[in-house]
Motif scaffolding. Structure first.
Motif, PDB file in Angstrom:
ATOM      1  N   ASP A  95      14.481  23.753   1.822  1.00  0.00           N
ATOM      2  CA  ASP A  95      14.674  23.954   0.356  1.00  0.00           C
ATOM      3  C   ASP A  95      15.056  24.813  -0.756  1.00  0.00           C
ATOM      4  O   ASP A  95      14.867  24.955  -1.683  1.00  0.00           O
ATOM      5  CB  ASP A  95      12.947  23.606  -0.278  1.00  0.00           C
ATOM      6  CG  ASP A  95      12.328  24.058  -0.240  1.00  0.00           C
ATOM      7  OD1 ASP A  95      12.574  25.043   0.295  1.00  0.00           O
ATOM      8  OD2 ASP A  95      10.894  24.087   0.022  1.00  0.00           O
ATOM      9  N   ARG A  98      12.338  26.409  -3.732  1.00  0.00           N
ATOM     10  CA  ARG A  98      12.202  25.753  -4.804  1.00  0.00           C
ATOM     11  C   ARG A  98      10.967  25.484  -4.685  1.00  0.00           C
ATOM     12  O   ARG A  98      10.833  24.911  -5.051  1.00  0.00           O
ATOM     13  CB  ARG A  98      12.951  24.392  -4.975  1.00  0.00           C
ATOM     14  CG  ARG A  98      14.583  25.140  -5.227  1.00  0.00           C
ATOM     15  CD  ARG A  98      14.648  25.241  -6.965  1.00  0.00           C
ATOM     16  NE  ARG A  98      16.196  25.500  -6.503  1.00  0.00           N
ATOM     17  CZ  ARG A  98      17.476  24.890  -7.071  1.00  0.00           C
ATOM     18  NH1 ARG A  98      16.930  23.122  -7.329  1.00  0.00           N
ATOM     19  NH2 ARG A  98      18.621  25.521  -7.233  1.00  0.00           N
ATOM     20  N   LEU A 103      10.467  22.170 -10.263  1.00  0.00           N
ATOM     21  CA  LEU A 103      11.002  20.485  -9.764  1.00  0.00           C
ATOM     22  C   LEU A 103      10.523  19.252 -10.470  1.00  0.00           C
ATOM     23  O   LEU A 103       8.821  19.418 -11.133  1.00  0.00           O
ATOM     24  CB  LEU A 103      10.490  20.368  -8.247  1.00  0.00           C
ATOM     25  CG  LEU A 103      11.075  21.101  -7.535  1.00  0.00           C
ATOM     26  CD1 LEU A 103      10.199  20.505  -6.054  1.00  0.00           C
ATOM     27  CD2 LEU A 103      12.700  21.595  -7.448  1.00  0.00           C
ATOM     28  N   GLU A 107      12.963  14.682  -8.691  1.00  0.00           N
ATOM     29  CA  GLU A 107      13.076  15.874  -7.340  1.00  0.00           C
ATOM     30  C   GLU A 107      12.438  15.972  -6.551  1.00  0.00           C
ATOM     31  O   GLU A 107      13.406  16.076  -5.413  1.00  0.00           O
ATOM     32  CB  GLU A 107      14.192  17.002  -8.063  1.00  0.00           C
ATOM     33  CG  GLU A 107      15.216  17.712  -9.295  1.00  0.00           C
ATOM     34  CD  GLU A 107      15.156  18.414  -9.802  1.00  0.00           C
ATOM     35  OE1 GLU A 107      16.407  19.227 -10.587  1.00  0.00           O
ATOM     36  OE2 GLU A 107      14.383  18.993 -10.340  1.00  0.00           O
ATOM     37  N   ASP A 110      12.299  12.946  -4.760  1.00  0.00           N
ATOM     38  CA  ASP A 110      14.305  13.064  -3.468  1.00  0.00           C
ATOM     39  C   ASP A 110      13.874  14.351  -1.977  1.00  0.00           C
ATOM     40  O   ASP A 110      14.178  13.770  -1.009  1.00  0.00           O
ATOM     41  CB  ASP A 110      15.534  12.576  -4.508  1.00  0.00           C
ATOM     42  CG  ASP A 110      14.949  11.657  -5.647  1.00  0.00           C
ATOM     43  OD1 ASP A 110      14.872  10.854  -5.239  1.00  0.00           O
ATOM     44  OD2 ASP A 110      15.927  11.225  -6.211  1.00  0.00           O
ATOM     45  N   THR A 111      13.340  15.003  -2.781  1.00  0.00           N
ATOM     46  CA  THR A 111      13.961  16.209  -1.838  1.00  0.00           C
ATOM     47  C   THR A 111      12.622  16.098  -0.772  1.00  0.00           C
ATOM     48  O   THR A 111      12.976  16.225   0.375  1.00  0.00           O
ATOM     49  CB  THR A 111      13.781  17.508  -2.416  1.00  0.00           C
ATOM     50  OG1 THR A 111      14.256  17.618  -3.883  1.00  0.00           O
ATOM     51  CG2 THR A 111      13.281  18.532  -1.709  1.00  0.00           C
ATOM     52  N   GLU A 114      13.738  13.366   1.454  1.00  0.00           N
ATOM     53  CA  GLU A 114      15.417  14.113   2.305  1.00  0.00           C
ATOM     54  C   GLU A 114      14.889  15.363   3.284  1.00  0.00           C
ATOM     55  O   GLU A 114      15.621  15.195   4.917  1.00  0.00           O
ATOM     56  CB  GLU A 114      16.516  14.741   1.407  1.00  0.00           C
ATOM     57  CG  GLU A 114      17.607  15.287   2.278  1.00  0.00           C
ATOM     58  CD  GLU A 114      18.584  15.251   1.559  1.00  0.00           C
ATOM     59  OE1 GLU A 114      19.514  16.486   1.527  1.00  0.00           O
ATOM     60  OE2 GLU A 114      18.388  15.862  -0.048  1.00  0.00           O
ATOM     61  N   VAL A 115      13.981  16.605   2.922  1.00  0.00           N
ATOM     62  CA  VAL A 115      14.071  16.755   3.284  1.00  0.00           C
ATOM     63  C   VAL A 115      12.878  16.616   4.896  1.00  0.00           C
ATOM     64  O   VAL A 115      13.292  17.049   6.487  1.00  0.00           O
ATOM     65  CB  VAL A 115      13.227  18.641   3.055  1.00  0.00           C
ATOM     66  CG1 VAL A 115      12.461  19.595   4.356  1.00  0.00           C
ATOM     67  CG2 VAL A 115      14.165  19.041   2.291  1.00  0.00           C
ATOM     68  N   PRO A 198      19.227  20.834   0.460  1.00  0.00           N
ATOM     69  CA  PRO A 198      19.378  19.714   0.232  1.00  0.00           C
ATOM     70  C   PRO A 198      20.509  18.838  -0.754  1.00  0.00           C
ATOM     71  O   PRO A 198      20.578  19.674  -1.559  1.00  0.00           O
ATOM     72  CB  PRO A 198      17.939  18.948  -0.571  1.00  0.00           C
ATOM     73  CG  PRO A 198      17.396  20.361   0.318  1.00  0.00           C
ATOM     74  CD  PRO A 198      17.744  21.119  -0.320  1.00  0.00           C
ATOM     75  N   SER A 200      19.542  16.382  -2.776  1.00  0.00           N
ATOM     76  CA  SER A 200      19.140  15.950  -3.558  1.00  0.00           C
ATOM     77  C   SER A 200      18.917  17.151  -5.342  1.00  0.00           C
ATOM     78  O   SER A 200      18.994  16.415  -5.922  1.00  0.00           O
ATOM     79  CB  SER A 200      17.770  15.638  -3.540  1.00  0.00           C
ATOM     80  OG  SER A 200      17.266  16.112  -2.406  1.00  0.00           O
ATOM     81  N   LEU A 201      19.395  18.292  -4.300  1.00  0.00           N
ATOM     82  CA  LEU A 201      19.045  19.471  -4.704  1.00  0.00           C
ATOM     83  C   LEU A 201      20.053  20.003  -5.883  1.00  0.00           C
ATOM     84  O   LEU A 201      20.510  20.856  -6.275  1.00  0.00           O
ATOM     85  CB  LEU A 201      18.138  20.354  -4.686  1.00  0.00           C
ATOM     86  CG  LEU A 201      16.297  20.046  -4.896  1.00  0.00           C
ATOM     87  CD1 LEU A 201      15.868  20.906  -4.230  1.00  0.00           C
ATOM     88  CD2 LEU A 201      15.775  19.123  -6.006  1.00  0.00           C
TER      89      LEU A 201
END
Length: 277
Positions: A95, A98, A103, A107, A110-111, A114-115, A198, A200-201
């Motif tokens: 990540d 972050r 965030l 964010e 979503d992160t 995904e992670v 990601p 997402s970021l």
């Protein structure tokens, strides 16, 4: 002269770059046949072509978030090489540290999805696909963990939580799959790889290797004791060989070998601090 993994067959997720590729090359050097799994078949095939013995390395395109694709990768491995002795659950994203306060709520949500889908669910689905074959071979699972599985500030809260989760997953599966399948981990420190972030970021195209390359020549070394030997992924592969070899580590399960350059004895920095509120 034979290696520690002569005659073994391994499947490595995230085998197209970074520590996954380094482990695949090392396993081949130790006598194993290896299937490397990842997204992007062209890249995987380039790794196979560059192998010391391309006949003992096979590429399968699969997304670790897709159970059907992982089952197909296991079946293809067994069809090609006759068995499966070792699963190296390795595919992951970072990540890029972050922090929570950097965030938005969307964010963060979503992160997280995904992670965790890649770093944790991907390991669990790979284990689910592989365990019957590993029971047949009395094999093992080796998970790529991280200094962030034990310490803070190896990533942001999402990555750190995912790697703590992987540590717990490793221990739980070691309990559940005993005595026929051993499950261990290698907790790596930072290294110079093509690790991505990601989507997402919007960090899917950012490479950790590029960040290493952009470090000023006169920049101070990382605040870890063995900083000079903690950047090349090949430096981390020996522990994977040890844990994969039943002859060398047969009684070992549920353990994580820290290969972090000494972070565990001094932490990330010599002084308190960080990017706080």
């Amino acid at each position: 002269m034979t290696g520690w993994l002569d005659g073994y067959v391994a499947l490595i997720t995230g085998g197209g770059s970074g520590i996954g590729r380094a482990v695949a090359d090392r396993f081949v050097a130790e006598g194993a046949a290896v299937t490397i799994v990842g997204r992007g078949l062209n890249r995987l095939e380039e790794v196979v072509a560059a192998s010391a013995d391309p006949s003992r390395m096979h590429a399968v395109e699969a997304d670790v978030r897709d159970s059907d694709q992982l089952h197909a990768a296991v079946a293809e491995t067994v069809s090609r090489f006759g068995r499966l002795d070792t699963l190296v659950a390795n595919a992951g994203i970072w990540d890029y540290q972050r922090q929570l306060t950097r965030l938005t709520a969307k964010e963060l949500s979503d992160t997280f999805d995904e992670v965790f889908a890649i770093n944790v669910k991907g390991y669990l689905l790979a284990a689910e696909a592989a365990w019957p074959e590993l029971v047949n071979s009395r094999g093992s699972i080796v998970m790529t963990l991280s200094n962030a599985s034990f310490h803070v500030n190896g990533g942001g809260p999402v990555y750190t939580a995912s790697k703590h989760a992987c540590l717990g997953l490793m221990r739980e599966l070691a309990y559940e799959l005993a005595p026929k399948v051993r499950v261990n981990g290698v907790a790596c420190g930072g290294m110079n790889t093509d690790l991505r972030g990601p989507e997402s970021l919007a960090l899917q195209d950012r490479s950790l290797a590029v960040s290493f390359a952009k470090r000023p020549v006169d920049a101070p070394p990382p605040q870890i004791p063995l900083h000079d030997s903690s950047t090349d992924p090949r430096d981390f592969t020996g522990s994977y060989v040890l844990l994969a070899s039943r002859e060398q580590s047969g009684p070992i399960t549920g353990q994580a070998i820290s290969v972090d350059g000494g972070i565990g004895v001094r932490g990330f920095a010599t002084s308190a601090g960080g990017d706080h509120l």
